[in-house]
Design an enzyme around this catalytic site. Structure first.
Site, short mmCIF file in Angstrom:
data_model
loop_
_atom_site.label_atom_id
_atom_site.label_comp_id
_atom_site.label_asym_id
_atom_site.label_seq_id
_atom_site.Cartn_x
_atom_site.Cartn_y
_atom_site.Cartn_z
CB CYS A 103 -5.07 4.84 6.20
SG CYS A 103 -3.89 4.02 5.12
CG ASN A 162 -2.06 0.85 1.30
OD1 ASN A 162 -2.76 0.88 2.30
ND2 ASN A 162 -2.34 1.59 0.26
CG ASN A 184 -12.21 3.16 6.24
OD1 ASN A 184 -12.41 2.22 6.99
ND2 ASN A 184 -11.12 3.25 5.52
CB CYS A 240 -7.18 -1.84 1.65
SG CYS A 240 -8.23 -0.68 2.55
#
Ligand SMILES: N[C@H](CCC[C@H](N)C(=O)O)C(=O)O
Length: 297
Positions: free
Chosen positions: A85, A24, A173, A233
């Site tokens: 994240c 990532n 998220n 992710c």
């Protein structure tokens, strides 16, 4: 002659670190001594050709809460901001661990306070990603779904859908996880944007294809909201592990295989928190070329 002075971006000539969390692509910028906020245009300029292409840009801002290292703003490469994240937080944690002798760190993000610590083996970092949320308003979904273990959503012909009935979860998220036998059998670059922008997701969503190998192991790949196909992710890995455990198909500690590498996810029984452990790789450091921001508002 009157010369118009262009406002100079706070990022012009500013130092950055290029890192990655199992592939990532992460750029870390330390603005803890500067209250300026990076704009969406500046974030897109960094990601542009000639810049430092990334999936997420992690900007450390001055702390807002006593006891925290920084308030971390997270930008996708389309300039949008994300609340969470996982891979980027491991990179940020590594950077601060290497500059201090601390063994545990607390950061603040738009999703709240996150604790990070060194993992059980050298080179591994753990992040407490907080509690998952399953309520339709929390994810959020545009309409009421009483049971978010599977929701009615499909792509492809109505009588022969290509992908259907995802589990949906918020890890700070929004995530939708489609359970499949072969994660490589679908054109995620084609279906990802359709699903990311589906009207059922008013804030868009990260879209994952996942295959449950056995009760301890899941393989997956993700189309990320605001960033497209990525090699990994972290929050999607957390969302997928939790969604599979909620379906009683895996244990609460699961080994996740992503295109860029592996993560271990634990959905801790005692406090409902999701712990993510994996590596964070430092690639190089540099300074942003001011020309990148010449025409950016
Ligand atoms: N790569 C990140 C997720 C970024 C999330 C972002 N795409 C969004 O929700 O807008 C991770 O490791 O968790």
């Amino acid at each position: 002659m009157i010369r118009k002075l262009e406002p100079m971006s706070v990022l012009a000539n500013h130092a950055f670190s290029k890192m990655n969390g199992i592939g990532n692509e992460i750029v870390v910028v330390d603005l803890r001594d500067n209250p300026a906020t990076v704009t969406a245009g500046e974030a897109r300029a960094v990601a542009s050709p000639g810049g430092v292409p990334y999936d997420q840009l992690m900007v450390l801002q001055p702390p807002r809460t006593p006891g925290t290292e920084a308030f971390v703003r997270i930008y996708n490469n389309d300039g949008s901001e994300a609340n969470a994240c996982g891979n980027g937080m491991r990179c940020v944690a590594r950077q601060i661990f290497e500059a201090t002798d601390k063994t545990a760190l607390t950061f603040e993000t738009r999703a709240g306070l996150l604790n990070c610590w060194r993992g059980s083996a050298p080179g591994l970092y753990s992040v407490d990603m907080g509690s998952p949320k399953f309520g339709w308003k929390d994810i959020p979904l545009a309409e009421e779904f009483r049971d978010t273990r599977y929701i009615e959503l499909q792509v492809g012909p109505i009588d022969a859908p290509v992908l259907h009935s995802p589990s949906v979860v918020s890890m700070g998220n929004p995530h939708a996880i489609f359970w499949v036998d072969d994660i490589h059998a679908y054109d995620l670059a084609r279906f990802g944007p359709l699903l990311e922008n589906h009207p059922v997701f008013p804030e868009r969503a990260n879209i994952t294809l996942a295959h449950i190998v056995d009760r301890d192991h899941i393989t997956m790949r993700t189309w990320e909201r605001g960033a497209g196909l990525t090699k990994a992710c972290g929050s999607a890995a957390c969302a997928t592990a939790v969604a599979a455990a909620r379906l009683k198909r895996v244990e609460r500690i699961v080994h996740m295989t992503l295109p860029g590498g592996s993560l271990t996810i634990e959905w801790r029984e005692r406090d409902d928190h999701v712990l993510m452990t994996g590596p964070a790789i430092f690639e190089y450091e540099g300074a942003f070329d001011p020309a990148l921001f010449a025409s950016v508002a």
